[in-house]
Design a protein around this motif. Sequence first.
Motif, PDB file in Angstrom:
ATOM      1  N   ARG A  26       0.812  -1.114   0.032  1.00  0.00           N
ATOM      2  CA  ARG A  26      -0.147  -0.026   0.112  1.00  0.00           C
ATOM      3  C   ARG A  26       0.943   1.236  -0.018  1.00  0.00           C
ATOM      4  NH1 ARG A  26      -2.334   2.254   4.894  1.00  0.00           N
ATOM      5  NH2 ARG A  26      -0.835   1.833   6.462  1.00  0.00           N
ATOM      6  N   GLN A  27       0.480   2.215  -0.666  1.00  0.00           N
ATOM      7  CA  GLN A  27       1.109   3.472  -0.875  1.00  0.00           C
ATOM      8  C   GLN A  27       1.569   3.918   0.557  1.00  0.00           C
ATOM      9  OE1 GLN A  27       2.033   4.579  -4.042  1.00  0.00           O
ATOM     10  NE2 GLN A  27       3.546   5.585  -2.756  1.00  0.00           N
ATOM     11  N   ARG A  30       4.566   2.052   1.482  1.00  0.00           N
ATOM     12  CA  ARG A  30       5.699   2.525   0.529  1.00  0.00           C
ATOM     13  C   ARG A  30       6.488   3.859   0.866  1.00  0.00           C
ATOM     14  NH1 ARG A  30       5.740   0.160  -4.580  1.00  0.00           N
ATOM     15  NH2 ARG A  30       4.590  -1.286  -5.080  1.00  0.00           N
ATOM     16  N   ASP A  31       5.560   4.766   1.215  1.00  0.00           N
ATOM     17  CA  ASP A  31       6.202   6.153   1.643  1.00  0.00           C
ATOM     18  C   ASP A  31       6.652   5.851   2.925  1.00  0.00           C
ATOM     19  OD1 ASP A  31       4.786   7.102  -0.828  1.00  0.00           O
ATOM     20  OD2 ASP A  31       3.103   8.013   0.411  1.00  0.00           O
ATOM     21  N   THR A  87      -0.522  -4.865   2.236  1.00  0.00           N
ATOM     22  CA  THR A  87      -1.005  -4.307   0.658  1.00  0.00           C
ATOM     23  C   THR A  87      -2.483  -3.666   1.014  1.00  0.00           C
ATOM     24  OG1 THR A  87      -2.520  -6.269   0.457  1.00  0.00           O
ATOM     25  CG2 THR A  87      -0.058  -6.435  -0.512  1.00  0.00           C
ATOM     26  N   ASP A  88      -3.092  -3.200   0.173  1.00  0.00           N
ATOM     27  CA  ASP A  88      -4.428  -2.517   0.091  1.00  0.00           C
ATOM     28  C   ASP A  88      -5.427  -3.457   0.718  1.00  0.00           C
ATOM     29  OD1 ASP A  88      -3.516   0.258  -0.480  1.00  0.00           O
ATOM     30  OD2 ASP A  88      -3.929  -0.339  -2.577  1.00  0.00           O
ATOM     31  N   ASN A 123       0.820   8.817   8.068  1.00  0.00           N
ATOM     32  CA  ASN A 123       0.159   7.373   7.802  1.00  0.00           C
ATOM     33  C   ASN A 123      -0.869   7.348   8.769  1.00  0.00           C
ATOM     34  OD1 ASN A 123      -0.528   4.778   7.551  1.00  0.00           O
ATOM     35  ND2 ASN A 123       1.712   3.857   7.271  1.00  0.00           N
TER      36      ASN A 123
END
Length: 164
Positions: A26-27, A30-31, A87-88, A123
Amino acid sequence: MSPLAAEIAIIKARASHIRQIAGRMRQADRDEVFAASGRSPLSGLSFSYRHSSLAWTALFDGRPEVMWGVGDINILTGIGAPWLLGTDAVEKNFRSFLKISRNWPAQLLSRYGLLRNFVDARNAISLRWLEWLGFQLFEPVEINGHSFRLFEMQTAPKSGETNV
């Protein structure tokens, strides 16, 4: 959330899960990995897995979607660093995820007296989840030019003991 919640199984993490999760991370995760370490999702998840004393994977309908674990910060004083990357599928199945994650801190606190790590201050979902689990969140600090929040949880002192 889909009409039918995913069937979730928790298994011991394996290196073969890393690439599958990292490719769909998930973004927000990642960030966070990049902000904290400059690493790619694959490198960050591999590093976390290799440096953990305990690690698990959650399979959603048989597919690796979340990996988490804890690394030793100080084995003599019982301090561990919990982490989770996924993940999402976590957000799509959040009710089921909350149910399976509710007891994770207690399980880790049976081995560690103090759990401590940092979370990316951007987040929001992870921050809410950590608070829901009972972690204490501290004011933001800067790490590598990004804002992070220390989170921690400790075991209750035994009768007659005080926490310092």
